[in-house]
Design an enzyme around this catalytic site. Structure first.
Site, mmCIF file in Angstrom:
data_model
loop_
_atom_site.group_PDB
_atom_site.id
_atom_site.type_symbol
_atom_site.label_atom_id
_atom_site.label_comp_id
_atom_site.label_asym_id
_atom_site.label_seq_id
_atom_site.Cartn_x
_atom_site.Cartn_y
_atom_site.Cartn_z
ATOM 1 N N ASP A 59 0.827 -1.201 0.000
ATOM 2 C CA ASP A 59 0.000 0.000 0.000
ATOM 3 C C ASP A 59 0.867 1.260 0.000
ATOM 4 O OD1 ASP A 59 -2.806 1.081 0.416
ATOM 5 O OD2 ASP A 59 -1.760 2.044 2.071
ATOM 6 N N GLU A 84 1.678 -0.472 -4.980
ATOM 7 C CA GLU A 84 0.762 0.615 -5.329
ATOM 8 C C GLU A 84 1.621 1.863 -5.506
ATOM 9 O OE1 GLU A 84 -3.120 3.149 -3.880
ATOM 10 O OE2 GLU A 84 -1.603 2.573 -2.433
HETATM 11 C C1 NOJ Z 1 -4.429 3.105 -0.879
HETATM 12 C C2 NOJ Z 1 -5.595 2.206 -0.621
HETATM 13 O O1 NOJ Z 1 -5.924 1.529 -1.809
HETATM 14 C C3 NOJ Z 1 -6.702 3.087 -0.103
HETATM 15 O O2 NOJ Z 1 -7.916 2.396 -0.036
HETATM 16 C C4 NOJ Z 1 -6.289 3.641 1.237
HETATM 17 O O3 NOJ Z 1 -7.265 4.567 1.672
HETATM 18 C C5 NOJ Z 1 -4.944 4.364 1.153
HETATM 19 N N1 NOJ Z 1 -3.959 3.644 0.376
HETATM 20 C C6 NOJ Z 1 -4.363 4.575 2.516
HETATM 21 O O4 NOJ Z 1 -3.939 3.354 3.056
#
Ligand code: NOJ
Length: 527
Positions: free
Chosen positions: A207, A257
């Protein structure tokens, strides 16, 4: 029951995999309390096997106050009791594997929940204080935040404590950012990776992967100044190199991500000793336009080639507007900044395009992500304001509808209460949800589900071969893969003639009465 599409011994399965994203809270509710859970997922494994996916990516299933849908983790080694137990997760991982389906867990290294023991201890004056970013405020009485950084959810990235100090959170105040220059933070995350790899997970989604490291001086943000004080800092690569060494011990893979507009900087995360893959947000954000899509595809392939990493193709996820809705709007691009209540949408048009986009993405070289409900053609739901939970909505001052519209509990059985989800869903389902139910679609040869099942079953004909563009009229995307299979997508206003072929493998919709490819339709052909 479906057959595994890849031999389990294949170590590079992830290069061509179809990976299904499970948002556990909304997938299937096994115990009838209105919240999806691991029992629900286990009961639906035959469905996932029938769909033919190679792996499941679970959004965070850990102990969490759910202030940000589980991305506020209180214990990375425990399953939230609303979802099940660790023993049940282990069972699920093993059962999925018996269907040929691997498991990817979601690790959230940038921040923890404010209920995480480290943060609680820090607030109680413990040495854990060093593991976060606490600072005195600015202004005569410290009444101003230490710098001008903004939370990704809107508002300042700092919250003041009763003792007068402030702490940093790039997301919600309930998600304090960790201090990645402290060795204990690195050590802890390496242990967490081992913990899950020891439990036979095949991969880890990372993440907010480009945000972990901050400039320790915490300077104000200055537009255009390089390096950025907290995005894409060079120090990150050393962290991911050490993670990669751990993953290699277990044959595990990473998917990062990484939202970065600079393709060269993006590709650095995919060097052979770093992450295996990263999400393709350029493709996800791209409007329904032939030239723009072709450019996005070309740039994606060009940026991945030098580092030898496979591309990923993503149309939506739990953070963005659902595909059939996005493609049914005047502006078919995705952008957080332009989300608004009440945007006019032509769902029939959006669905036709989403069907074509499914065949496009499943024909491209690399791995494909399918977000739960995408295979059912679910639209973005309008959530009544009083039911919205997403912090993005609240921190925008109520102007942003937030992300709950793509997180509505799935419809499984048309004639059952709550469309067969289980108990009374934690987010309300729209009245027409039963018409999208999986059981109904499974019987319908023209449904989105049937299209996805066929496409995923046929997809291995593309193998791992490269893409070559074919000559085509304006507005038509046409390419072949080395083994003689072609994909054509018509985004032009006029029907397109098909090139010579021996077999029509699959179409997203019927050809016209002259055998031509209509607008917003895709086909797979064997030459
Ligand atoms: C990316 C995640 O996909 C999202 O859902 C989340 O709110 C943020 N990162 C913070 O962790």
């Amino acid at each position: 029951m479906g057959q595994p599409t890849h031999a389990l011994t294949q170590t590079d399965w992830w290069r061509t995999a179809v990976i299904y994203q499970v948002y556990v809270r909304s997938f299937a509710d096994g115990d009838g309390d209105g919240t999806g859970d691991l029992a629900g997922v286990r009961a639906r494994l035959p469905y996932l096997a029938e769909l033919g996916v190679d792996a499941l990516w679970f959004t965070p299933w850990y102990l969490s106050p759910l202030k940000d849908g589980g991305y506020d983790v209180a214990d990375y080694r425990a399953i939230d009791p609303a979802f099940g137990t660790l023993a049940e997760a282990e069972k699920l991982i093993a059962e999925a594997r018996s269907y040929g389906i691997r498991t990817i867990v979601d690790i959230v290294p940038n921040h923890v929940s404010d209920q995480h023991p480290w943060f609680r201890a820090a607030l109680n004056g413990g040495p854990e204080h060093e593991l976060f970013h606490f600072r005195p405020g600015r202004g005569a009485h410290g009444e101003l935040p230490p710098n001008d950084w903004r939370s990704q959810f809107g508002g300042p990235a700092w919250t003041r404590l009763p003792d007068g100090d402030w702490y940093l959170h790039l997301f919600a105040p309930e998600q304090p950012d960790l201090n990645w220059s402290h060795p204990a933070v690195r050590q802890e995350h390496e242990d967490i990776l081992r913990f899950w790899f020891e439990r036979s997970v095949a991969g880890v989604r990372i993440d907010s992967a480009a945000l972990l490291v901050k400039d320790s001086r915490l300077p104000d943000f200055v537009e255009g100044r390089d390096p950025h004080p907290y995005v894409d800092r060079d120090e990150l690569h050393d962290i991911y190199r050490s993670w990669r060494r751990i993953a290699d011990e277990y044959d595990g893979i990473f998917v990062g991500e990484v939202w970065l507009p600079d393709t060269e900087r993006f590709a650095r995360y995919l060097r052979p000793d770093e992450l295996h893959t990263a999400f393709n947000f350029s493709f996800l954000s791209c409007p329904w336009d032939a030239d723009r899509l072709r450019t996005s595809i070309d740039e994606t392939l060009a940026e991945h080639a030098p580092v030898g990493a496979p591309a990923t193709w993503v149309l939506c996820n739990h953070d963005v507007t659902r595909t059939v809705t996005r493609y049914g709007r005047e502006d078919t691009a995705f952008d957080f900044a332009t989300k608004a209540f009440g945007t006019p949408t032509d769902l029939a048009l959006g669905t036709r395009r989403a069907r074509a986009a499914a065949l496009l993405s499943l024909a491209l070289p690399g791995a494909v992500y399918v977000y739960q409900g995408e295979e059912l053609g679910l639209p973005e739901a309008d959530i009544p304001r009083e039911s919205i939970e997403d912090p993005m909505h609240f921190r925008s001052g109520g102007t942003d509808p937030g992300r709950d519209g793509c997180r509505v509990p799935l419809p499984w059985v048309a004639d059952a209460p709550h469309a067969g989800f289980g108990g009374d869903p934690w987010l309300p389902q729209p009245a027409d949800w039963p018409s999208y139910a999986a059981d109904r679609q499974a019987q319908d040869p023209a449904s989105m589900l049937t299209l996805y099942r066929h496409a995923i079953r046929i997809r291995p004909v593309f193998g791992d071969s490269p893409l070559t563009w074919l000559p085509a009229p304006d507005g038509v995307l046409a390419f072949t893969r080395a083994d003689g299979v072609m994909c054509l997508v018509n985004l032009a206003d006029t029907p397109a003639d098909l090139p010579p072929h021996t077999e029509l493998l699959l179409g997203s919709g019927p050809l016209d009465d002259q055998g031509r490819l209509p607008k917003d339709t895709a086909v797979w052909l064997r030459s």
